[in-house]
Enzyme design. Structure first.
Site, PDB file in Angstrom:
ATOM      1  N   GLU A 120       0.818  -1.210   0.000  1.00 57.92           N
ATOM      2  CA  GLU A 120       0.000   0.000   0.000  1.00 57.92           C
ATOM      3  C   GLU A 120       0.851   1.259   0.000  1.00 57.92           C
ATOM      4  OE1 GLU A 120      -2.518  -0.185   3.437  1.00 57.92           O
ATOM      5  OE2 GLU A 120      -3.110  -2.244   2.964  1.00 57.92           O
ATOM      6  N   CYS A 133       3.147   8.312   1.614  1.00 50.74           N
ATOM      7  CA  CYS A 133       3.579   7.373   2.651  1.00 50.74           C
ATOM      8  C   CYS A 133       3.897   6.047   1.945  1.00 50.74           C
ATOM      9  CB  CYS A 133       2.448   7.206   3.662  1.00 50.74           C
ATOM     10  SG  CYS A 133       2.783   5.959   4.897  1.00 50.74           S
ATOM     11  N   CYS A 140       5.325  -7.788   7.446  1.00 50.08           N
ATOM     12  CA  CYS A 140       6.296  -7.292   8.434  1.00 50.08           C
ATOM     13  C   CYS A 140       6.575  -8.383   9.468  1.00 50.08           C
ATOM     14  CB  CYS A 140       5.720  -6.061   9.119  1.00 50.08           C
ATOM     15  SG  CYS A 140       6.887  -5.271  10.241  1.00 50.08           S
ATOM     16  N   CYS A 144       3.671  -6.145  15.807  1.00 43.65           N
ATOM     17  CA  CYS A 144       2.993  -5.235  16.743  1.00 43.65           C
ATOM     18  C   CYS A 144       1.507  -5.636  16.779  1.00 43.65           C
ATOM     19  CB  CYS A 144       3.131  -3.781  16.283  1.00 43.65           C
ATOM     20  SG  CYS A 144       4.851  -3.305  16.009  1.00 43.65           S
ATOM     21  N   CYS A 147      -1.486  -3.943  14.727  1.00 43.98           N
ATOM     22  CA  CYS A 147      -1.234  -3.595  13.323  1.00 43.98           C
ATOM     23  C   CYS A 147      -1.635  -4.714  12.362  1.00 43.98           C
ATOM     24  CB  CYS A 147       0.251  -3.268  13.170  1.00 43.98           C
ATOM     25  SG  CYS A 147       0.761  -3.087  11.460  1.00 43.98           S
ATOM     26  N   GLY A 185       5.617  -2.526   6.685  1.00 42.55           N
ATOM     27  CA  GLY A 185       6.974  -2.988   6.947  1.00 42.55           C
ATOM     28  C   GLY A 185       7.754  -2.082   7.872  1.00 42.55           C
ATOM     29  N   GLU A 186       8.875  -2.602   8.337  1.00 42.55           N
ATOM     30  CA  GLU A 186       9.780  -1.845   9.204  1.00 42.55           C
ATOM     31  C   GLU A 186      10.954  -1.381   8.321  1.00 42.55           C
ATOM     32  OE1 GLU A 186      10.466  -0.523  12.198  1.00 42.55           O
ATOM     33  OE2 GLU A 186      12.508  -0.210  11.501  1.00 42.55           O
ATOM     34  N   SER A 217      10.417   6.048   9.677  1.00 40.49           N
ATOM     35  CA  SER A 217       9.944   5.613  10.998  1.00 40.49           C
ATOM     36  C   SER A 217      10.547   4.249  11.326  1.00 40.49           C
ATOM     37  CB  SER A 217       8.418   5.533  11.013  1.00 40.49           C
ATOM     38  OG  SER A 217       8.005   4.311  10.475  1.00 40.49           O
ATOM     39  N   SER A 239       8.482   4.677  16.839  1.00 39.03           N
ATOM     40  CA  SER A 239       7.171   4.293  17.367  1.00 39.03           C
ATOM     41  C   SER A 239       7.344   3.911  18.830  1.00 39.03           C
ATOM     42  CB  SER A 239       6.628   3.076  16.612  1.00 39.03           C
ATOM     43  OG  SER A 239       6.590   3.360  15.240  1.00 39.03           O
ATOM     44  N   LEU A 240       6.733   4.676  19.711  1.00 42.38           N
ATOM     45  CA  LEU A 240       6.965   4.466  21.148  1.00 42.38           C
ATOM     46  C   LEU A 240       5.774   3.727  21.782  1.00 42.38           C
ATOM     47  CD1 LEU A 240       8.839   5.033  23.507  1.00 42.38           C
ATOM     48  CD2 LEU A 240       7.920   7.340  23.654  1.00 42.38           C
ATOM     49  N   HIS A 241       4.636   4.326  21.782  1.00 38.82           N
ATOM     50  CA  HIS A 241       3.355   3.747  22.220  1.00 38.82           C
ATOM     51  C   HIS A 241       3.238   3.399  23.701  1.00 38.82           C
ATOM     52  CE1 HIS A 241       2.917   3.960  18.001  1.00 38.82           C
ATOM     53  NE2 HIS A 241       3.398   2.775  17.706  1.00 38.82           N
ATOM     54  N   HIS A 315      -6.643   3.573  14.335  1.00 32.24           N
ATOM     55  CA  HIS A 315      -7.571   3.145  13.281  1.00 32.24           C
ATOM     56  C   HIS A 315      -7.932   1.688  13.561  1.00 32.24           C
ATOM     57  CE1 HIS A 315      -7.191   6.639  10.761  1.00 32.24           C
ATOM     58  NE2 HIS A 315      -5.886   6.536  10.721  1.00 32.24           N
ATOM     59  N   CYS A 358      -2.947   0.771   8.221  1.00 29.76           N
ATOM     60  CA  CYS A 358      -1.950   0.233   7.301  1.00 29.76           C
ATOM     61  C   CYS A 358      -2.022  -1.296   7.247  1.00 29.76           C
ATOM     62  CB  CYS A 358      -0.580   0.695   7.807  1.00 29.76           C
ATOM     63  SG  CYS A 358       0.761  -0.050   6.952  1.00 29.76           S
TER      64      CYS A 358
HETATM   65  S1  SF4 Z   1       3.424  -1.208  13.179  1.00 33.90           S
HETATM   66 FE1  SF4 Z   1       5.048  -1.132  11.642  1.00 33.90          FE
HETATM   67  S2  SF4 Z   1       6.664  -2.358  12.568  1.00 33.90           S
HETATM   68 FE2  SF4 Z   1       4.820  -2.867  13.726  1.00 33.90          FE
HETATM   69  S3  SF4 Z   1       3.995  -4.689  12.667  1.00 33.90           S
HETATM   70 FE3  SF4 Z   1       3.051  -2.880  11.742  1.00 33.90          FE
HETATM   71  S4  SF4 Z   1       4.284  -2.409   9.952  1.00 33.90           S
HETATM   72 FE4  SF4 Z   1       5.486  -3.742  11.293  1.00 33.90          FE
END
Ligand code: SF4
Length: 372
Positions: A120, A133, A140, A144, A147, A185-186, A217, A239-241, A315, A358
């Site tokens: 995407e 973006c 990934c 997380c 996600c 993805g990371e 990121s 990404s902290l959260h 989201h 995402c």
């Molecule tokens: S938030 Fe980012 S790093 Fe975490 S699983 Fe989703 S795509 Fe991967």
């Protein structure tokens, strides 16, 4: 029954082997893509096929400064040179396969990569800014739990061609002002291809974009963050959260091996110039990470780092229990952090009506393909 399923497994295995052979035959027949190569890689190409050294700069110019789609359009290379180049190479641009547009103007595009996987790309217009973006991987590994891309599992790293093509083949390409690596993805788990992409975007022979228009990121991969800080001048978003180890470990498994403390130590020990921005992304989950204790701990751990926090409203994704707190709680959270001296903003939710989370859109597309 057992015999039957044993036979089935054999048949499947044979089919799988046949498919793999066919895929490898196809990939051998495919030409190598020039778009997404750095200047040094283009020099290597020209050497390999016996073109004069100056041709590499000319090719880079056609690829990144002029909007050509085929080798034949590189008209300052002689016909003979173009023919030699076209034997094994092609430009390698490809358009999105579908597009959806939100009522707020946000668009989501799907690109097909890596033999039938979908990634995407989002286009987010906002007053005088037009941000793309991009995705850096299909699926990934990071897992997380909030996600949708994480739920897909990992399907492969994108090449610099596939990353940069999202930018160049976006219908809104010529209006873009900013690029963020916050899609699927990371990015720092695919650090070589991402660094190549950043080089092409910022080099004088490439797009010559200012690094301050680019944000990468990360979930917080300690080693690659060091590399990224040293070798590029682009902005970093972590990404902290959650500021609490145990809680973050539950949300983001990466915390088990790369702790926030280690990430913050790397950032603290690096001299960040005034042009460069370090931000921390913070998705607010109702009743989980939105309390006064979180505010206090965030202020404590970020003390001494010149940074900002971006609060993101969650989201929803299918099967998730997480919900966003109401707007009042979100605003209070932001103001309390600002009062503690941490510049904090709330990122507006965009594209909610077009599967904004995402990974949602590509998962739907992948499932459609499987059902066909
Ligand atoms: S938030 Fe980012 S790093 Fe975490 S699983 Fe989703 S795509 Fe991967």
């Amino acid at each position: 029954m057992r015999v039957e399923s044993g036979r089935k497994a054999k048949v499947n295995k044979k089919q799988e082997t046949r498919n793999k052979k066919q895929e490898s035959r196809i990939s051998k027949m495919q030409k190598e893509r020039l778009y997404g190569k750095t200047l040094n890689e283009l020099i290597a190409v020209t050497k390999r096929i016996g073109l004069p050294g100056f041709a590499a700069r000319q090719i880079a110019d056609w690829l990144y400064k002029k909007e050509i789609k085929s080798i034949d359009d590189m008209t300052n290379l002689s016909k003979k040179m173009r023919e030699t180049l076209a034997v094994d190479y092609e430009v390698g641009l490809f358009p999105p396969v579908s597009e959806s547009e939100s009522t707020d103007g946000t668009k989501k595009y799907l690109f097909k990569v890596l033999n039938n996987k979908y990634i995407e790309t989002a286009f987010i217009p906002d007053k005088d800014r037009a941000t793309i973006c991009v995705s850096s991987q299909s699926g990934c590994k990071m897992g997380c739990i909030f996600c949708m891309t994480g739920k897909q599992g990992f399907q492969g790293n994108l090449t610099s061609n596939e990353i940069l093509n999202q930018f160049r083949s976006l219908p809104e390409f010529s209006s873009l002002t900013n690029i963020v690596f916050m899609g699927m993805g990371e990015p720092l788990d695919n650090v070589n291809e991402v660094m190549k992409t950043l080089e092409i975007l910022t080099a004088e022979w490439g797009y010559a974009w200012s690094p301050t228009r680019i944000t990468v990121s990360t979930v917080g991969l300690v080693g690659p963050i060091k590399d990224f800080l040293e070798k590029s001048r682009c902005h970093l978003a972590v990404s902290l959260h959650s500021p609490f180890d145990e809680e973050r470990r539950k949300l983001m498994p990466i915390q088990k091996t790369n702790t926030v403390k280690e990430v913050l130590d790397v950032i603290r020990n690096f001299e960040i110039n005034s042009q460069r921005r370090i931000s921390f992304e913070y998705i607010l989950f109702k009743g989980i990470n939105d309390t006064p204790l979180h505010i206090k701990e965030l202020a404590r751990i970020l003390n001494g780092i010149k940074c900002r926090i971006n609060i993101i409203r969650f989201h929803p994704i299918p099967g998730s229990e997480f919900v966003s707190p109401d707007l009042g709680t979100t605003i209070n959270f932001k103001e309390a952090l600002n009062a503690k001296g941490i510049l904090t903003t709330i990122r507006s939710s965009r594209g909610v009506d077009i599967q904004a989370a995402c990974g949602l859109l590509s998962t739907l597309e992948q499932n459609k393909t499987i059902l066909k």
